[in-house]
Design a protein around this motif. Sequence first.
Motif, short mmCIF file in Angstrom:
data_model
loop_
_atom_site.label_atom_id
_atom_site.label_comp_id
_atom_site.label_asym_id
_atom_site.label_seq_id
_atom_site.Cartn_x
_atom_site.Cartn_y
_atom_site.Cartn_z
N PRO A 108 0.79 -1.24 0.00
CA PRO A 108 0.00 0.00 0.00
C PRO A 108 0.82 1.28 0.00
CG PRO A 108 -0.72 -1.53 1.73
CD PRO A 108 0.57 -2.04 1.21
N THR A 109 2.11 1.23 0.35
CA THR A 109 2.87 2.45 0.58
C THR A 109 2.93 3.39 -0.62
OG1 THR A 109 4.22 1.32 2.26
CG2 THR A 109 5.08 3.39 1.36
N PRO A 110 3.36 2.95 -1.83
CA PRO A 110 3.41 3.90 -2.95
C PRO A 110 2.06 4.53 -3.26
CG PRO A 110 4.69 1.93 -3.46
CD PRO A 110 3.91 1.64 -2.21
N SER A 111 1.00 3.72 -3.27
CA SER A 111 -0.33 4.24 -3.56
C SER A 111 -0.76 5.26 -2.50
CB SER A 111 -1.34 3.10 -3.62
OG SER A 111 -2.65 3.57 -3.86
N HIS A 112 -0.45 4.97 -1.24
CA HIS A 112 -0.77 5.89 -0.16
C HIS A 112 -0.02 7.21 -0.31
CE1 HIS A 112 -1.47 7.48 3.86
NE2 HIS A 112 -0.17 7.51 4.07
N LEU A 113 1.26 7.13 -0.69
CA LEU A 113 2.04 8.35 -0.87
C LEU A 113 1.52 9.17 -2.05
CD1 LEU A 113 5.66 6.99 -0.27
CD2 LEU A 113 4.28 8.41 1.27
N LEU A 114 1.05 8.50 -3.10
CA LEU A 114 0.45 9.23 -4.20
C LEU A 114 -0.83 9.93 -3.75
CD1 LEU A 114 0.25 10.07 -7.17
CD2 LEU A 114 -0.86 7.87 -7.63
N PRO A 132 -7.57 2.91 -9.73
CA PRO A 132 -7.31 3.13 -11.15
C PRO A 132 -6.22 4.18 -11.37
CG PRO A 132 -9.67 3.03 -10.74
CD PRO A 132 -9.01 3.05 -9.40
N THR A 133 -5.31 3.91 -12.25
CA THR A 133 -4.15 4.71 -12.66
C THR A 133 -2.99 4.66 -11.66
OG1 THR A 133 -4.70 6.89 -11.73
CG2 THR A 133 -5.66 6.34 -13.89
N HIS A 134 -3.20 4.12 -10.46
CA HIS A 134 -2.10 4.07 -9.49
C HIS A 134 -1.04 3.06 -9.90
CE1 HIS A 134 -3.73 6.28 -5.72
NE2 HIS A 134 -4.31 6.75 -6.80
N HIS A 135 -1.34 2.19 -10.84
CA HIS A 135 -0.30 1.27 -11.32
C HIS A 135 0.86 2.03 -11.96
CE1 HIS A 135 -2.37 2.17 -15.10
NE2 HIS A 135 -1.28 1.74 -15.72
N LEU A 136 0.62 3.27 -12.36
CA LEU A 136 1.64 4.07 -13.04
C LEU A 136 2.84 4.37 -12.16
CD1 LEU A 136 -0.82 6.52 -14.81
CD2 LEU A 136 0.65 4.86 -15.97
N ILE A 137 2.68 4.27 -10.83
CA ILE A 137 3.81 4.54 -9.94
C ILE A 137 4.50 3.25 -9.50
CG2 ILE A 137 2.81 6.71 -9.16
CD1 ILE A 137 2.08 5.27 -6.53
N PRO A 139 -5.53 -5.75 -9.51
CA PRO A 139 -4.60 -6.17 -8.44
C PRO A 139 -5.01 -5.64 -7.08
CG PRO A 139 -3.41 -5.27 -10.34
CD PRO A 139 -4.86 -4.96 -10.55
N ARG A 140 -4.59 -6.37 -6.04
CA ARG A 140 -4.84 -5.98 -4.66
C ARG A 140 -3.54 -5.56 -3.99
NH1 ARG A 140 -10.32 -5.52 -3.07
NH2 ARG A 140 -11.42 -6.44 -4.84
N LEU A 141 -3.63 -4.62 -3.08
CA LEU A 141 -2.45 -4.12 -2.39
C LEU A 141 -2.17 -4.99 -1.16
CD1 LEU A 141 -3.15 -0.29 -2.69
CD2 LEU A 141 -1.56 -1.67 -4.02
N ASP A 142 -1.79 -6.22 -1.43
CA ASP A 142 -1.55 -7.19 -0.37
C ASP A 142 -0.11 -7.67 -0.31
OD1 ASP A 142 -1.45 -8.66 -2.67
OD2 ASP A 142 -3.12 -10.01 -2.18
N GLY A 143 0.80 -6.99 -1.03
CA GLY A 143 2.20 -7.37 -1.01
C GLY A 143 2.56 -8.45 -2.00
N THR A 144 1.61 -8.87 -2.83
CA THR A 144 1.87 -9.92 -3.81
C THR A 144 2.84 -9.42 -4.87
OG1 THR A 144 -0.29 -10.93 -3.48
CG2 THR A 144 0.81 -11.42 -5.56
N TYR A 153 5.71 13.60 -7.90
CA TYR A 153 5.25 12.62 -8.87
C TYR A 153 6.43 12.01 -9.62
CZ TYR A 153 2.19 10.19 -12.08
OH TYR A 153 1.55 9.21 -12.81
N SER A 154 7.42 12.83 -9.94
CA SER A 154 8.63 12.31 -10.58
C SER A 154 9.31 11.28 -9.68
CB SER A 154 9.61 13.45 -10.88
OG SER A 154 9.13 14.28 -11.92
N ALA A 155 9.37 11.58 -8.39
CA ALA A 155 10.01 10.65 -7.45
C ALA A 155 9.23 9.35 -7.35
CB ALA A 155 10.14 11.31 -6.08
N LEU A 156 7.90 9.44 -7.26
CA LEU A 156 7.09 8.24 -7.13
C LEU A 156 7.16 7.36 -8.37
CD1 LEU A 156 3.95 9.78 -5.38
CD2 LEU A 156 5.44 8.00 -4.43
N THR A 157 7.35 7.96 -9.53
CA THR A 157 7.43 7.19 -10.78
C THR A 157 8.86 6.91 -11.21
OG1 THR A 157 7.23 9.27 -12.02
CG2 THR A 157 5.21 8.00 -11.66
N PHE A 158 9.85 7.31 -10.39
CA PHE A 158 11.26 7.06 -10.70
C PHE A 158 11.63 7.71 -12.03
CE2 PHE A 158 14.95 3.94 -10.73
CZ PHE A 158 15.44 4.34 -9.51
N ASN A 159 11.11 8.91 -12.23
CA ASN A 159 11.21 9.60 -13.51
C ASN A 159 12.12 10.81 -13.36
OD1 ASN A 159 10.85 10.92 -15.93
ND2 ASN A 159 8.64 11.09 -15.78
#
Length: 408
Positions: A52-58, A93-98, A142-147, A293-299
Amino acid sequence: MSRPSLFHSIRRNPSSFPQPQKCRLRRSSTLSALTTSLTTRRLPLTYDYLTPTPSHLLSTTLADFLPPPPTSSHQPRSTTLPPIANPAHALPPTHHLIYFPPATPPSSLLPDGTDPLQSPGPPFVRRMWAGGHMLFSPGGGPRLDGTRYVCMEGIRDVQVKGPAGAEKVFVGIERRIGPAPSPSPSPSPSSSSSSGSDEKGSAKSQEDEEEEEQLRTALWPPTASSTTMGATTTLIERRTLVFMRSVPSTSTCPSSSTTITTPPPPDPKILKPTHAPTYTHTLTPTPQLLFRYSALTFNAHLIHLDRSYCREVEGHRNLLVHGPLSVTLMVEVLGGYLRGKYGGAGKGKGEVPRVTEVEYRNLAPLYAGEEMRVCGREVEGGGGEYEVWVEGREGGYAVRGRARASLG
């Protein structure tokens, strides 16, 4: 002695490449070779653990730029990291981008900070995000369960538009995401003779390579279209990147005294929306938002980080808002509208439709420090289809798209 290919290496000195007039004379064969080179390029699989961490930070980053929650407009959003619940929360939705950032070391980045995986190479050294399409699994994805998940990426198509000397190369990329098995133990030194490497950079065993091929086939069957889910696919994304020549660029062809100049890109035509929006939200993106956003996407693309580079090299007036950030804002604002309309207590309110598909085109740049208006309207008789768009400071389309929302 054979002449070096025009698109052989991104890192070479641009002066060693044929000049624009020569490119005109060999346009057909050169572009054919470019298309073949890009569409046959085998891009590495990228793995990530969906915590959940990246999605939460976004969500925390976007909170100040979105409308307040409809049912608690006077309460601040929580900044507490949510636990891995049972059942786990769905990836928004769209959080997969990070997630699934390219594992490109700084020494391999291009001069503008981008990675070279999809680049056609010089002289097309400027990159912009032209648009895309996202299709999410009806079951919520996908689920944010660490998979552990895997992202498979491939270049589907290449188009070249524009006159000789000012061509633009449009690279269509497809990404497919699905669950991946846990990694096998690292091979012993004596068994590290196979070619290739895993996401950690260590040598891959034959078993690893066979597993990778199985993953590729399951995610991207040979006969699959861009809307056909594979056996394990939970999300399909198409994105189009456009690569352009540097600006301004002036050179003289050795076989002629003609000086050829590639002018800076013209200001885009302002296209005004033809329908009144059902909902709107106005915000002003800041350099801090773009940095996060650049940091979260490693951009590390400099057009989002370095104002001097934007003005002096790319010819823009300020930092540019990321293309994927624009579509994320459109989907987030639409999601807030849906929660306000269908969620919460009250007559006729209950389960909230979820965005299951979005298609969009970036028509004009959006800049830090300039007001942008996110809009949308439900298409009459569209069965959960919405027209969504972003207006720039002049009031015209900067981003335009369609989204579909449904229960499931």
